[in-house]
Write a protein that holds these residues in place. Structure first.
Motif, PDB file in Angstrom:
ATOM      1  N   LEU A 122      -9.521  12.701  -2.550  1.00 50.60           N
ATOM      2  CA  LEU A 122     -10.544  13.560  -3.154  1.00 50.60           C
ATOM      3  C   LEU A 122      -9.930  14.496  -4.183  1.00 50.60           C
ATOM      4  CD1 LEU A 122     -12.739  14.499  -0.072  1.00 50.60           C
ATOM      5  CD2 LEU A 122     -12.895  12.538  -1.602  1.00 50.60           C
ATOM      6  N   ARG A 123      -8.726  14.942  -3.907  1.00 52.37           N
ATOM      7  CA  ARG A 123      -8.053  15.838  -4.854  1.00 52.37           C
ATOM      8  C   ARG A 123      -7.833  15.138  -6.193  1.00 52.37           C
ATOM      9  NH1 ARG A 123      -1.997  18.380  -3.887  1.00 52.37           N
ATOM     10  NH2 ARG A 123      -1.891  19.580  -5.825  1.00 52.37           N
ATOM     11  N   LEU A 137      -9.749  13.036  -7.496  1.00 56.83           N
ATOM     12  CA  LEU A 137     -11.032  12.905  -8.182  1.00 56.83           C
ATOM     13  C   LEU A 137     -11.426  14.169  -8.936  1.00 56.83           C
ATOM     14  CD1 LEU A 137     -13.112  11.047  -5.431  1.00 56.83           C
ATOM     15  CD2 LEU A 137     -11.981  10.061  -7.429  1.00 56.83           C
ATOM     16  N   LEU A 138     -10.762  15.275  -8.645  1.00 59.39           N
ATOM     17  CA  LEU A 138     -11.140  16.530  -9.280  1.00 59.39           C
ATOM     18  C   LEU A 138     -10.920  16.522 -10.786  1.00 59.39           C
ATOM     19  CD1 LEU A 138      -9.985  19.384  -6.852  1.00 59.39           C
ATOM     20  CD2 LEU A 138     -12.306  18.643  -7.389  1.00 59.39           C
ATOM     21  N   SER A 175     -14.038  16.258 -12.414  1.00 57.50           N
ATOM     22  CA  SER A 175     -15.076  17.203 -12.016  1.00 57.50           C
ATOM     23  C   SER A 175     -15.731  17.816 -13.248  1.00 57.50           C
ATOM     24  CB  SER A 175     -14.464  18.317 -11.148  1.00 57.50           C
ATOM     25  OG  SER A 175     -15.382  19.368 -10.952  1.00 57.50           O
ATOM     26  N   LEU A 177     -12.254  22.576  -2.360  1.00 56.43           N
ATOM     27  CA  LEU A 177     -12.292  21.206  -1.850  1.00 56.43           C
ATOM     28  C   LEU A 177     -11.621  21.116  -0.482  1.00 56.43           C
ATOM     29  CD1 LEU A 177     -12.994  18.193  -2.708  1.00 56.43           C
ATOM     30  CD2 LEU A 177     -10.577  18.018  -3.309  1.00 56.43           C
ATOM     31  N   THR A 197     -16.710  16.656  -6.787  1.00 58.78           N
ATOM     32  CA  THR A 197     -16.112  15.420  -7.293  1.00 58.78           C
ATOM     33  C   THR A 197     -17.054  14.637  -8.190  1.00 58.78           C
ATOM     34  OG1 THR A 197     -16.825  14.228  -5.300  1.00 58.78           O
ATOM     35  CG2 THR A 197     -14.640  15.236  -5.269  1.00 58.78           C
ATOM     36  N   LEU A 224     -18.937   9.988  -1.577  1.00 56.26           N
ATOM     37  CA  LEU A 224     -17.638   9.945  -0.909  1.00 56.26           C
ATOM     38  C   LEU A 224     -17.651   9.066   0.335  1.00 56.26           C
ATOM     39  CD1 LEU A 224     -16.850  13.761  -1.085  1.00 56.26           C
ATOM     40  CD2 LEU A 224     -16.213  11.994  -2.696  1.00 56.26           C
TER      41      LEU A 224
END
Length: 431
Positions: free
Chosen positions: A239-240, A242-243, A246, A334, A412, A416
């Motif tokens: 997920l990080r 994907l930032l 953002s 996040l 994001t 997810l």
């Protein structure tokens, strides 16, 4: 644009709000059925925050037209020796046309600055849209949660009502004192109070949602939503990564482009413009006509431009620092949302798997034992309270998880879910 559409689709497909209905919500016959997608469409169409960007676009378009204009031509007339009382005077009249040759790429720099502001406006609008959709999902979730609270309260009321009837029978038979009946009636009244509060919460949440599109009446009911359906999500490191896409971080790219355009415009000021003038001069005394012309070059343009260049350079460097700060803040948010979701998801699963089934069986067994006179009212009441409290604890954990999931998707800009969620059994109607 594909990313922004993905962000919209991610929120629209929030698994917490469109999952299979394990406990259908009762719908009033006179109410309009509203889905989450319907709410998204209404907010996107009617919310004033989004209409503001249309007005700003008109302003920026006009500013772009102004930036494309070149310096105006100036027409003038000059009369010399006017008012001299002398036989030798010569009255001279000069008609002139003057203008400026812009140098250093000033027109292109102005147009580039105006265009970058327009381009940035599109992303700002989409970011505002995603934020509004996230808020819509949260308010929709509030209706779903309040409806589940009502179901739990109604199940508790039904259980307490049966117990009051049994207590009266035992009191009439002389098997229990009147205090048991009064205590059971008080517990029933408390359960009815919780049900009334849940109904008020539903009305408040419904009105809060409908106010997003300017409808104070809120005459609708939701048909979908299983808040206990919590999907598995990707690990934090994924997920990080994907930032970087953002919308909040992408705005800094637009701000950097605007700052670069301003820097280029400031640098163009270091190149002096050349003013020119051409005209026709007429000498009234002898009737001669001559052509005149000239050029004007300002001095010290480079020196005067240096403060503006330094300010624009500092602004560009500041954008980079602000982006780093924003990136760290988003990562912290996040991480917090990811942790909250995992903790709440685990709590919902544990309560559904290990706690609630045992409490339900224990409450049923204790009720049978109480009817047979084997246990006291206090024991049965404590078990019933414990089961209701566990149901509310599970619902609170599910609400926290769904809010965290909405925030993760907002950050994001995409869905997810990595596996189909298995809805946790809802036992609000269990007896």
């Amino acid at each position: 644009m594909l990313l922004r559409l993905a962000a919209l689709a991610a929120l629209a497909a929030a698994p917490c709000l469109v999952a299979a209905q394990s406990a259908p919500v009762p719908v009033r016959a006179s109410a309009q059925a509203l889905t989450l997608d319907d709410a998204f469409a209404r907010v996107a169409q009617a919310h004033p925050d989004l209409r503001l960007f249309d007005g700003q676009r008109a302003v920026f378009d006009a500013e772009r037209e102004v930036a494309a204009l070149r310096p105006p031509l100036e027409a003038g007339i000059e009369i010399e020796n006017l008012g001299l009382d002398s036989p030798a005077r010569t009255l001279e009249t000069t008609l002139t046309l003057a203008g400026v040759f812009e140098r250093g790429g000033k027109p292109d720099a102005r147009r580039a600055l105006a265009q970058t502001r327009i381009d940035a406006l599109a992303l700002q609008r989409e970011t505002a849209r995603v934020d509004l959709l996230a808020e819509t999902a949260r308010r929709h979730l509030a209706i779903v949660i309040a409806t589940r609270r009502l179901a739990i309260a109604q199940a508790d009321v039904a259980q307490r009502t049966r117990f009051v009837a049994s207590a009266r029978q035992r009191f009439a038979a002389g098997a229990s004192p009147e205090a048991v009946v009064l205590t059971a009636q008080a517990a029933q009244a408390q359960a009815e109070l919780q049900a009334a509060n849940a109904r008020l919460e539903i009305e408040t949440a419904r009105r809060s949602l409908s106010m997003l599109w300017g409808d104070p009446d809120g005459a609708f009911d939701v048909l979908e939503g299983d808040p206990l359906a919590l999907p598995d999500i990707a690990d934090f490191d994924i997920l990080r990564a994907l930032l970087v896409r953002s919308p909040e971080l992408l705005q800094f790219n637009d701000r950097a482009r605007i700052a670069e355009a301003r820097l280029q415009l400031a640098r163009s000021d270091a190149t002096p413009d050349i003013g020119w003038q051409a005209g026709i001069r007429h000498q009234r005394e002898n009737g001669d006509i001559s052509l005149v012309g000239g050029f004007v070059v300002p001095l010290g343009s480079r020196t005067r431009a240096q403060p503006g260049i330094r300010a624009a350079s500092a602004e560009l460097a500041l954008v980079s620092i602000e982006r780093d700060a924003g990136d760290r803040a988003l990562q912290a948010t996040l991480a917090e949302a990811h942790g909250q979701y995992r903790v709440a998801q685990s709590a919902v699963s544990l309560l559904a798997r290990d706690v609630l089934p045992r409490l339900t069986r224990a409450a049923s067994a204790t009720e049978r034992a109480w009817r047979a006179g084997a246990v006291s009212y206090l024991e049965w009441s404590q078990l019933q309270d414990g089961r209701s409290d566990a149901l509310r604890q599970q619902l609170d954990a599910a609400e926290a998880a769904q809010i965290a999931l909405i925030e993760l998707q907002r950050l994001t800009g995409q869905s997810l879910v990595v596996a189909n969620a298995t809805p946790a059994p809802f036992e609000g109607d269990a007896r």
